[in-house]
Write a protein that holds these residues in place. Structure first.
Motif, PDB file in Angstrom:
ATOM      1  N   GLU A   1      45.661  31.853  33.755  1.00  0.00           N
ATOM      2  CA  GLU A   1      46.749  30.927  34.029  1.00  0.00           C
ATOM      3  C   GLU A   1      47.437  31.617  34.811  1.00  0.00           C
ATOM      4  N   PHE A   2      47.607  31.216  36.149  1.00  0.00           N
ATOM      5  CA  PHE A   2      48.362  31.944  37.128  1.00  0.00           C
ATOM      6  C   PHE A   2      49.839  31.558  37.264  1.00  0.00           C
ATOM      7  N   LYS A   3      50.579  32.575  36.719  1.00  0.00           N
ATOM      8  CA  LYS A   3      51.899  32.185  36.681  1.00  0.00           C
ATOM      9  C   LYS A   3      52.862  32.298  37.964  1.00  0.00           C
ATOM     10  N   LYS A   4      52.455  33.336  38.854  1.00  0.00           N
ATOM     11  CA  LYS A   4      53.081  33.584  40.025  1.00  0.00           C
ATOM     12  C   LYS A   4      51.959  34.376  41.127  1.00  0.00           C
ATOM     13  N   VAL A   5      52.213  33.830  42.082  1.00  0.00           N
ATOM     14  CA  VAL A   5      51.481  34.443  43.389  1.00  0.00           C
ATOM     15  C   VAL A   5      52.241  34.621  44.427  1.00  0.00           C
ATOM     16  N   GLU A   6      52.632  35.871  44.848  1.00  0.00           N
ATOM     17  CA  GLU A   6      53.680  35.926  46.129  1.00  0.00           C
ATOM     18  C   GLU A   6      52.670  36.800  47.066  1.00  0.00           C
ATOM     19  N   VAL A   7      52.706  36.230  48.366  1.00  0.00           N
ATOM     20  CA  VAL A   7      51.858  37.089  49.400  1.00  0.00           C
ATOM     21  C   VAL A   7      52.861  37.403  50.434  1.00  0.00           C
ATOM     22  N   GLU A   8      53.089  38.558  50.996  1.00  0.00           N
ATOM     23  CA  GLU A   8      53.578  39.189  52.008  1.00  0.00           C
ATOM     24  C   GLU A   8      52.832  39.799  52.792  1.00  0.00           C
ATOM     25  N   GLY A   9      52.372  39.382  54.087  1.00  0.00           N
ATOM     26  CA  GLY A   9      51.586  40.155  54.977  1.00  0.00           C
ATOM     27  C   GLY A   9      50.208  40.502  54.399  1.00  0.00           C
ATOM     28  N   ASN A  10      50.122  41.965  54.180  1.00  0.00           N
ATOM     29  CA  ASN A  10      48.632  42.180  53.844  1.00  0.00           C
ATOM     30  C   ASN A  10      48.963  42.701  52.263  1.00  0.00           C
ATOM     31  N   GLU A  11      49.765  42.229  51.418  1.00  0.00           N
ATOM     32  CA  GLU A  11      50.316  42.717  50.080  1.00  0.00           C
ATOM     33  C   GLU A  11      50.432  41.566  49.177  1.00  0.00           C
ATOM     34  N   ALA A  12      49.942  41.438  48.060  1.00  0.00           N
ATOM     35  CA  ALA A  12      50.420  40.037  47.235  1.00  0.00           C
ATOM     36  C   ALA A  12      50.563  40.782  45.870  1.00  0.00           C
ATOM     37  N   ARG A  13      51.304  40.100  45.087  1.00  0.00           N
ATOM     38  CA  ARG A  13      51.468  40.409  43.555  1.00  0.00           C
ATOM     39  C   ARG A  13      51.425  39.248  42.932  1.00  0.00           C
ATOM     40  N   VAL A  14      50.795  39.358  41.448  1.00  0.00           N
ATOM     41  CA  VAL A  14      50.223  38.394  40.996  1.00  0.00           C
ATOM     42  C   VAL A  14      50.660  38.390  39.254  1.00  0.00           C
ATOM     43  N   ILE A  15      51.124  37.408  38.682  1.00  0.00           N
ATOM     44  CA  ILE A  15      51.421  37.243  37.371  1.00  0.00           C
ATOM     45  C   ILE A  15      50.471  36.491  36.850  1.00  0.00           C
ATOM     46  N   VAL A  16      49.413  36.804  35.848  1.00  0.00           N
ATOM     47  CA  VAL A  16      48.334  35.692  35.280  1.00  0.00           C
ATOM     48  C   VAL A  16      48.369  36.052  33.862  1.00  0.00           C
ATOM     49  N   ASP A  17      48.066  35.032  33.056  1.00  0.00           N
ATOM     50  CA  ASP A  17      47.744  35.201  31.669  1.00  0.00           C
ATOM     51  C   ASP A  17      46.333  34.876  31.420  1.00  0.00           C
ATOM     52  N   ILE A  18      45.522  35.711  30.843  1.00  0.00           N
ATOM     53  CA  ILE A  18      44.192  35.878  30.544  1.00  0.00           C
ATOM     54  C   ILE A  18      43.967  35.834  29.353  1.00  0.00           C
ATOM     55  N   VAL A  19      43.409  34.539  28.465  1.00  0.00           N
ATOM     56  CA  VAL A  19      42.924  34.444  27.239  1.00  0.00           C
ATOM     57  C   VAL A  19      41.407  34.541  26.808  1.00  0.00           C
ATOM     58  N   TYR A  20      40.801  35.445  26.046  1.00  0.00           N
ATOM     59  CA  TYR A  20      39.573  35.679  26.069  1.00  0.00           C
ATOM     60  C   TYR A  20      39.063  35.798  24.676  1.00  0.00           C
ATOM     61  N   TRP A  21      37.807  35.720  24.319  1.00  0.00           N
ATOM     62  CA  TRP A  21      37.279  36.202  22.847  1.00  0.00           C
ATOM     63  C   TRP A  21      36.109  37.349  23.196  1.00  0.00           C
ATOM     64  N   SER A  22      36.049  38.185  22.261  1.00  0.00           N
ATOM     65  CA  SER A  22      34.951  39.122  22.194  1.00  0.00           C
ATOM     66  C   SER A  22      34.230  39.285  20.908  1.00  0.00           C
ATOM     67  N   ARG A  23      32.805  39.315  20.917  1.00  0.00           N
ATOM     68  CA  ARG A  23      32.413  39.393  19.720  1.00  0.00           C
ATOM     69  C   ARG A  23      31.995  40.659  19.322  1.00  0.00           C
ATOM     70  N   PHE A  24      31.965  41.234  18.330  1.00  0.00           N
ATOM     71  CA  PHE A  24      32.042  42.695  17.824  1.00  0.00           C
ATOM     72  C   PHE A  24      30.920  42.579  16.699  1.00  0.00           C
ATOM     73  N   VAL A  25      30.227  43.602  16.634  1.00  0.00           N
ATOM     74  CA  VAL A  25      29.295  43.974  15.604  1.00  0.00           C
ATOM     75  C   VAL A  25      29.599  45.541  15.193  1.00  0.00           C
ATOM     76  N   HIS A  26      29.918  45.548  13.870  1.00  0.00           N
ATOM     77  CA  HIS A  26      30.542  46.810  13.184  1.00  0.00           C
ATOM     78  C   HIS A  26      29.458  47.050  12.033  1.00  0.00           C
ATOM     79  N   GLU A  27      29.084  48.468  12.177  1.00  0.00           N
ATOM     80  CA  GLU A  27      28.470  48.932  10.946  1.00  0.00           C
ATOM     81  C   GLU A  27      29.234  49.794  10.182  1.00  0.00           C
ATOM     82  N   ASN A  28      29.276  49.373   8.822  1.00  0.00           N
ATOM     83  CA  ASN A  28      30.146  50.251   7.851  1.00  0.00           C
ATOM     84  C   ASN A  28      29.042  51.352   7.307  1.00  0.00           C
ATOM     85  N   PRO A  29      29.849  52.172   6.568  1.00  0.00           N
ATOM     86  CA  PRO A  29      29.260  53.546   6.177  1.00  0.00           C
ATOM     87  C   PRO A  29      28.008  53.337   5.089  1.00  0.00           C
TER      88      PRO A  29
END
Length: 248
Positions: free
Chosen positions: A179-207
């Motif tokens: 979800e892009f909140k802000k995109v500012e472009v000035e010449g050859n430079e740009a700054r962006v604020i973006v929200d990223i929501v994601y999931w990850s699947r973990f496998v954990h081995e107990n002792p």
């Protein structure tokens, strides 16, 4: 009994003070509140830690390319860190170089974002990984002016080291939204604020040998600075803070 002629003036004065106190309290509350139900801005007096409102983003070819660059770069970096892709890391290095700048950084007060959580640790303050006296996180071995490509590759190595020491593996992931909140472009430079929501699947081995699988969801707000390299945009700086409600 006659009333004192000064009492009305005193009450007006007291009422004025009370109004100022209430107004000031309201201003102070507005500076600190985080309304996650509506996604309002969470701030402090020093800095904004979470920007919720989307500003008007111009519809231009540069903006479209910038957004696509960020989506591909970020997804590719997570993919490169999967245990199943460890043997193909050299291939991913080449691909990541298309999106992340390999030039040494030149800090700019206008564009380079800093967040204490993501700042590189100076060499004299390096910390070892918990339980490992002589093992230093790869990102902490980088110089302060290291390129963003070098930093992203080091972060991938950080993840592998943490997996080894924590006896877990990240086997898959998926992005719920950019979800892009802000995109500012000035010449050859740009700054962006973006929200990223994601999931990850973990496998954990107990002792005791038992294996646990978990699939947590994470939310990060990234502040990204890009530079145009020829006809393409590349990420030159990327720092983040957690979106309220997604803190670990």
């Amino acid at each position: 009994m006659l009333r004192s002629p000064h009492k009305p003036r005193i009450w007006i004065f007291v009422a004025g003070i009370l109004l100022l106190v209430v107004w000031g309290a309201g201003k102070g509350w507005a500076l600190s509140v985080i309304d996650t139900s509506h996604g309002d801005i969470g701030t402090s007096k020093e800095k904004i830690t979470y920007v919720s409102h989307v500003e008007r983003i111009p519809d231009t070819p540069d903006v479209a390319q910038i957004e696509e660059t960020i989506k591909k770069a970020w997804t590719l970096r997570l993919e490169a860190g999967l245990d199943s892709n460890k043997e193909h890391f050299d291939v991913y290095k080449e691909q990541l170089a298309k999106y992340y700048s390999n030039k040494l950084k030149r800090p700019s007060s206008r564009y380079v974002f800093t967040h204490q959580q993501n700042m590189l640790t100076p060499p004299e303050e390096k910390k070892t990984v918990t339980g490992q006296i002589n093992r230093v996180l790869p990102s902490e071995a980088l110089p302060s002016n290291a390129s963003e490509l070098s930093r992203q590759l080091a972060l991938i190595e950080n993840g592998r080291l943490n997996e080894e020491l924590g006896h877990f593996q990240v086997i898959s992931f998926g992005v719920k939204k950019f979800e892009f909140k802000k995109v500012e472009v000035e010449g050859n430079e740009a700054r962006v604020i973006v929200d990223i929501v994601y999931w990850s699947r973990f496998v954990h081995e107990n002792p005791d040998g038992t294996v646990i699988t978990s699939t947590p969801t994470s939310g990060e707000q990234h502040r990204i600075y890009l530079v145009k390299d020829g006809a393409y945009w590349k990420i030159n700086d990327d720092v983040f803070t957690f979106i309220p409600g997604y803190e670990p």
